[in-house]
Scaffold this motif. Sequence first.
Motif, PDB file in Angstrom:
ATOM      1  N   LEU A  48       0.922  -1.276  -0.113  1.00 17.15           N
ATOM      2  CA  LEU A  48      -0.045   0.101  -0.185  1.00 17.15           C
ATOM      3  C   LEU A  48       0.886   1.191   0.101  1.00 17.15           C
ATOM      4  O   LEU A  48       1.718   1.365   1.016  1.00 17.15           O
ATOM      5  CB  LEU A  48      -1.027  -0.071   1.329  1.00 17.15           C
ATOM      6  N   VAL A  86      -1.738  -1.189  -4.138  1.00 19.34           N
ATOM      7  CA  VAL A  86      -2.526  -0.019  -4.066  1.00 19.34           C
ATOM      8  C   VAL A  86      -1.605   1.142  -3.995  1.00 19.34           C
ATOM      9  O   VAL A  86      -0.736   1.253  -3.190  1.00 19.34           O
ATOM     10  CB  VAL A  86      -3.569  -0.221  -2.757  1.00 19.34           C
ATOM     11  N   ALA A 106      -7.737   1.490   1.251  1.00 18.58           N
ATOM     12  CA  ALA A 106      -6.465   0.605   0.889  1.00 18.58           C
ATOM     13  C   ALA A 106      -6.540  -0.612   1.698  1.00 18.58           C
ATOM     14  O   ALA A 106      -6.298  -1.749   1.054  1.00 18.58           O
ATOM     15  CB  ALA A 106      -5.189   1.470   0.808  1.00 18.58           C
TER      16      ALA A 106
END
Length: 231
Positions: A156, A175, A224
Amino acid sequence: MTLDLSALPPRRGRLAARPPAVPPGPPGAPGLRRLGLDPERDGLVLLPDGPGPFPLVVMLHGAGGVADGAVRLIAAAAERHGAAILAPESRDPRSWDLVRGGRCGPDVAFLDRALAATFAWLPVRAERIALAGFSDGGSYALSLGLANGDLFAAVLAFSPGFVAPPDYVGSPLVVVTHGSEDAVLPVTSCGRRVAASLDHAGYRLAYHEFAGGHVVPPDLADAALAAFLAD
């Protein structure tokens, strides 16, 4: 015999620490705990309520940052999703080794120690560990996460500057979020370029561009973590 991870030279950014086959017992009261590995540059663990095992998000701070700031960026989202946070600090107060010098080194070794120490007392879901970061920490999370996709189910990256993995292992979900008005790491040369390279490489990618600057919007932190846990 206890393996001294600090004595092992990190090879191509690879992390050795893994959760034990049998998770440890209930970790105790929720809240913030210091890692207790270094008197100056250490780290924090934010423990959610409950007995576990918990999903774990390893959150890396930005340039000049500290663990407390990194935790605060995603604490509300982690609480909503019942995830624990491990926030180690870079060895150099300025930033992470790969960002400063182009090579992985002491920060990989410390992260390995931090993971091993956390796994020893915190019951963690081995299949639900993510590496995350903001700004310089986002660049480091992307680079180190792609080299350790057998440990991290997701990476993330919030407002990253670049991605430069020292190796490629596994296929984690990625992400990326970036502000269209980011004056620190401009979206055209950073977020969009990073996303394009990841998409070209065939990674499962979720890219979120938002109207804003060099920040982590709470709704995108939540999105996320939700994507990581639903993957």
